[in-house]
Design a protein around this motif. Structure first.
Motif, short mmCIF file in Angstrom:
data_model
loop_
_atom_site.label_atom_id
_atom_site.label_comp_id
_atom_site.label_asym_id
_atom_site.label_seq_id
_atom_site.Cartn_x
_atom_site.Cartn_y
_atom_site.Cartn_z
N LYS A 15 1.08 6.57 -7.05
CA LYS A 15 0.08 7.61 -7.31
C LYS A 15 0.70 9.00 -7.25
O LYS A 15 0.36 9.88 -8.05
CB LYS A 15 -1.07 7.50 -6.30
N GLU A 61 0.83 -1.22 0.00
CA GLU A 61 0.00 0.00 0.00
C GLU A 61 0.85 1.26 0.00
O GLU A 61 0.51 2.26 -0.63
CB GLU A 61 -0.91 0.00 1.22
N GLY A 92 -0.94 -2.26 -8.64
CA GLY A 92 -0.03 -1.13 -8.85
C GLY A 92 1.38 -1.45 -8.43
O GLY A 92 2.35 -1.20 -9.17
N SER A 93 1.54 -2.00 -7.23
CA SER A 93 2.89 -2.31 -6.76
C SER A 93 3.51 -3.44 -7.57
O SER A 93 4.74 -3.49 -7.76
CB SER A 93 2.87 -2.67 -5.27
N HIS A 109 -6.60 10.00 -2.34
CA HIS A 109 -6.15 8.68 -1.89
C HIS A 109 -6.64 8.47 -0.46
O HIS A 109 -6.95 9.43 0.25
CB HIS A 109 -4.63 8.60 -1.95
N THR A 152 -0.09 -6.07 -4.97
CA THR A 152 -1.29 -5.44 -5.51
C THR A 152 -1.01 -5.04 -6.95
O THR A 152 0.14 -5.04 -7.39
CB THR A 152 -1.65 -4.20 -4.68
N ASN A 187 3.74 1.58 -1.37
CA ASN A 187 4.26 1.74 -2.72
C ASN A 187 3.17 2.14 -3.71
O ASN A 187 3.44 2.85 -4.68
CB ASN A 187 4.98 0.48 -3.16
N GLU A 188 1.94 1.68 -3.48
CA GLU A 188 0.81 2.17 -4.27
C GLU A 188 0.69 3.69 -4.12
O GLU A 188 0.46 4.41 -5.11
CB GLU A 188 -0.49 1.51 -3.81
#
Length: 392
Positions: A116, A109, A139-140, A276, A137, A111-112
């Motif tokens: 962003k 999270e 994105g990561s 976010h 995840t 790194n997400e």
């Protein structure tokens, strides 16, 4: 009677396979399995249990805060969260009042959030390292330079391009292909999931210089290397480098789920209201645990991590079958002469030591930072026996 281990496969999805042991308790650097076997924990939940198991300061902080205020969501503020953000900012960039923090629940999270932030610069390209690992995840995972982990989930978010870890000349060439649309460079100071591979000396400084030259965000993933794991609070501090964004998790909560994305300067202002969020991020109980961790991890404590890391590395080098020891502090990779790491991990459980094999020929050691010298000596003896019996 069915054991916890036997019951696992009947209720859990199979993404982990069935674990070889069920653990029921822990104290310091040791854990106890359900059959009563005591093991030296040389993995610490993959660098998570920074203060070991059942550390009294963490137990007290969690208990006290849980009786006072448990959860408030991101609609309200709480003092543990504000205190922790302030302290992390001071460790990250002392005296810089531009630092801002986003709390979440894991390294992926964090790194997400960093991904962003990079997109909010208005530029789309993010440059990530081959063999790097930033989470699972979507994105990561897009930032993760390991095709075997990515292939079943493609197409992933676009805009990520990969460079050879440690190759600043290649990075420059990649940037110059489209500098106007390049937002950030992300890297780990030590690639843990690849086999504990440190960045070449001076590489972080070269990345910092490139980011300054081309107006890019330098994002350093300290999820595994942070919180004094390498002997400095952040591993990038060994090179005197100051990133724009740093992500962290694992050891920060000493076993409690927490992640954080810290940013300074203009990067700290990229998120606006509604851009976010996460329901559990900044939970007062978890932040209280992290504050207890920071109480323990002083400069003197970090000195002890460096000393114990040197002891562990020197003793590991003398184990027959170990051809190299790499890493820093209490994050070490023991490179084996043969591709037998997984077998050694399995044998290690029989010898009473918990290890990990991030690569076929590498054993990863990330013990609790509070491990004693006597426990290090004993762990090395058990690793030596595990290797001997694996190769016999």
């Amino acid at each position: 009677m069915s054991t916890v281990h036997d019951a696992w496969a009947g209720v859990m999805m199979n993404n982990y396979g069935t674990p070889p042991l069920a653990l029921v308790s822990g104290k310091g650097a040791k854990v106890t399995a359900e059959d009563g076997q005591e093991l030296i924990d040389m993995l610490a939940g993959i660098a998570v249990n920074s203060l070991g198991h059942a550390h009294p300061a963490v137990v007290e902080a969690i208990s006290t805060q849980a009786q006072r205020l448990g959860h408030v969501s991101n609609l309200f503020a709480s003092q543990p969260e504000i205190t922790l953000a302030t302290r992390l900012g001071e460790r990250f960039a002392p005296g810089d009042d531009t630092v801002r923090v986003f709390f979440c629940n894991s390294g992926a999270e964090a790194n997400e959030a960093a991904f962003k932030l990079a997109r909010l610069t208005g530029k789309k390209r993010v440059l990530a390292a081959h063999h790097g690992f930033h989470g699972r995840t979507m994105g990561s995972l897009a930032l993760t330079g390991q095709p075997s982990k990515r292939k079943d989930f493609e197409p992933l978010p676009s805009g990520v391009e990969f460079y050879p870890f440690g190759d600043a000349a290649y990075l420059r060439t990649l940037i110059e292909m489209n500098p106007a649309d390049t937002a950030a460079i992300i890297l780990e100071p030590i690639q843990g999931e690849t086999g504990v591979v440190p960045a070449p000396e001076g590489f972080l400084k070269q990345v910092r210089e490139l980011c300054d030259e081309f107006d890019l965000l330098m994002i350093v993933d300290e999820v595994q290397t942070g919180v004094a794991r390498t002997g400095e609070f952040y591993a990038h501090q060994h090179e005197g480098v100051l990133p724009d964004v740093v992500t962290m998790a694992k050891g920060l909560g000493a076993g409690m789920p927490i992640g954080a994305c810290l940013a300074r300067g203009k990067a700290a202002q990229l998120f606006g209201p509604g851009s976010h969020g996460t329901t559990f991020g900044g939970n007062p109980v978890v932040c209280a645990a992290a504050n207890a961790v920071l109480d323990v991890i002083t400069d003197g404590f970090q000195d002890s991590v460096r000393a114990k890391g040197e002891l562990l590395a020197e003793e590991a080098k003398n184990i027959p079958g170990v051809v190299d020891v790499r890493g820093r502090g209490l994050m070490l990779g023991l490179v084996l002469a043969e591709n037998i790491a997984a077998k050694v991990v399995a044998q290690g459980l029989k010898e009473g030591v918990i290890l990990n094999a991030p690569a076929p020929n590498v054993l990863r050691l990330t013990p609790p930072l509070i491990i004693s010298e006597d426990e290090i000596h004993e762990a090395i003896a058990r690793i030596r026996t595990a290797l001997e019996r694996t190769t016999a």
